[in-house]
Structures are given as structure tokens and as C-alpha cells.
Motif scaffolding. Structure first.
Motif, PDB file in Angstrom:
ATOM      1  N   UNK A   1       0.838  -1.206   0.000  1.00  0.00           N
ATOM      2  CA  UNK A   1       0.000   0.000   0.000  1.00  0.00           C
ATOM      3  C   UNK A   1       0.869   1.250   0.000  1.00  0.00           C
ATOM      4  N   UNK A   2       0.656   2.095  -0.986  1.00  0.00           N
ATOM      5  CA  UNK A   2       1.424   3.344  -1.028  1.00  0.00           C
ATOM      6  C   UNK A   2       1.170   4.157   0.247  1.00  0.00           C
ATOM      7  N   UNK A   3      -0.028   4.023   0.791  1.00  0.00           N
ATOM      8  CA  UNK A   3      -0.391   4.811   1.980  1.00  0.00           C
ATOM      9  C   UNK A   3       0.504   4.487   3.186  1.00  0.00           C
ATOM     10  N   UNK A   4       1.173   3.365   3.144  1.00  0.00           N
ATOM     11  CA  UNK A   4       2.106   3.059   4.245  1.00  0.00           C
ATOM     12  C   UNK A   4       3.246   4.074   4.259  1.00  0.00           C
TER      13      UNK A   4
END
Ligand SMILES: Nc1nc2[nH]cnc2c(=O)[nH]1
Length: 153
Positions: free
Chosen positions: A136-139
Motif C-alpha cells: 500500500x502506497x499509503x504506508x
């Protein structure tokens, strides 16, 4: 070392008492520097928590006094620790574990966790439990942010 038998006997006594009280046959005693810091029994029958294993109950109790690191602690368990409890011991620094009944002894009674140990030796994509890695890029920078915030502590 000569105290091993005494503490192990206490763990087995706890397991026996737990059976009489409707619980599973597991007890644990956690010792540091010759002092019993915590005792635990399997409490799944009381609270329905599948992680309420005797060893984890003892770890939880000891952590109230010592915090998250249990370096130098020894755990005496009536039964061979399952992978969950053994992992917890590794992760919090427990130094030794001594157990009475091996998985083979529990196998005929459905009290062995050998199958779980076996699963955990398999590559992730071959385990009975589906394990999906979904990056996940959001990590983003969460880990480095944590490191930065905690570097000075
Ligand atoms: N060693 C151990 N094995 C278990 N298997 C299921 N519950 C337990 C437990 O509390 N302790």
C-alpha cells in the motif's frame, strides 16, 4: 537449574487445578532471579479469548510489573508451548522455557500444536491460511516516521 523441577511441578499443579475448574490442562509459572513473578492457566473457557494460553497469561501478568521486556525470565509450562506463545517469548526476551509434556503426549487428546509448527515451516503461499501481501502506497513513511520520533527515546 535444580529449581527447574520445583517450578515445573508448580506449573503442572496449576494445569491439574485448571482441569478441575473446567479449563484446559495448561499451567505456567514465570520466574525471574529466583522469584515467581506470575502464574497463568489457560483461560479460554472463562473469557473465550483464543489467545488466553497459560504462558501468555503469565507473560501478560509479568508485563504489568516489568513492562514489555522480559529479559532474564524463565517460563515453566506444563505443556509444550505453541508457536504463538513461543513467538511471544522470543519477542519479549524470555531467556529459557522448560516444559513437561511434549506435543506427542498431547496428540491423542487433540492437545498438540505440532500441526501449527509444521504449517509455519512452509512458504507463505503454501500455508493452509491464505496469506496475501498487498503493498500500500499509503504506508509511505510510517516506519521511518516512527523511527525518527523514537530515535531519541
Ligand atoms: N502449552 C500450551 N499449549 C496449549 N494448547 C492450547 N492451549 C495451550 C496452552 O495454554 N498452553
Amino acid at each position: 537449574m535444580s529449581d527447574d523441577l520445583d517450578y515445573l511441578e508448580q506449573a503442572v499443579d496449576l494445569a491439574r487445578q485448571n482441569v478441575e475448574q473446567g479449563g484446559r490442562p495448561f499451567g505456567a509459572v514465570l520466574v525471574k532471579d529466583g522469584r515467581v513473578l506470575a502464574r497463568g492457566v489457560n483461560e479460554i473457557h472463562l473469557n473465550g479469548d483464543p489467545s488466553a494460553h497459560a504462558e501468555l497469561q503469565a507473560i501478560r501478568l509479568a508485563s504489568r510489573e516489568l513492562g514489555p521486556r522480559l529479559d532474564g525470565c524463565v517460563i515453566y509450562a506444563s505443556g509444550q508451548p505453541c508457536p504463538m506463545c513461543l513467538a511471544a517469548m522470543h519477542m519479549c526476551g524470555v531467556t529459557r522455557v522448560v516444559f513437561a509434556a511434549a506435543n506427542a503426549q498431547g496428540e491423542p487428546f487433540g492437545l498438540s500444536t505440532a500441526a501449527v509448527y509444521q504449517q509455519m515451516t512452509l512458504p507463505l503461499d503454501q500455508q493452509a491460511l491464505e496469506i496475501r501481501h498487498l503493498p500500500q502506497a499509503a504506508m509511505g513513511d510510517i516506519y521511518s516516521r516512527w523511527k525518527a520520533l523514537n530515535a531519541a527515546r
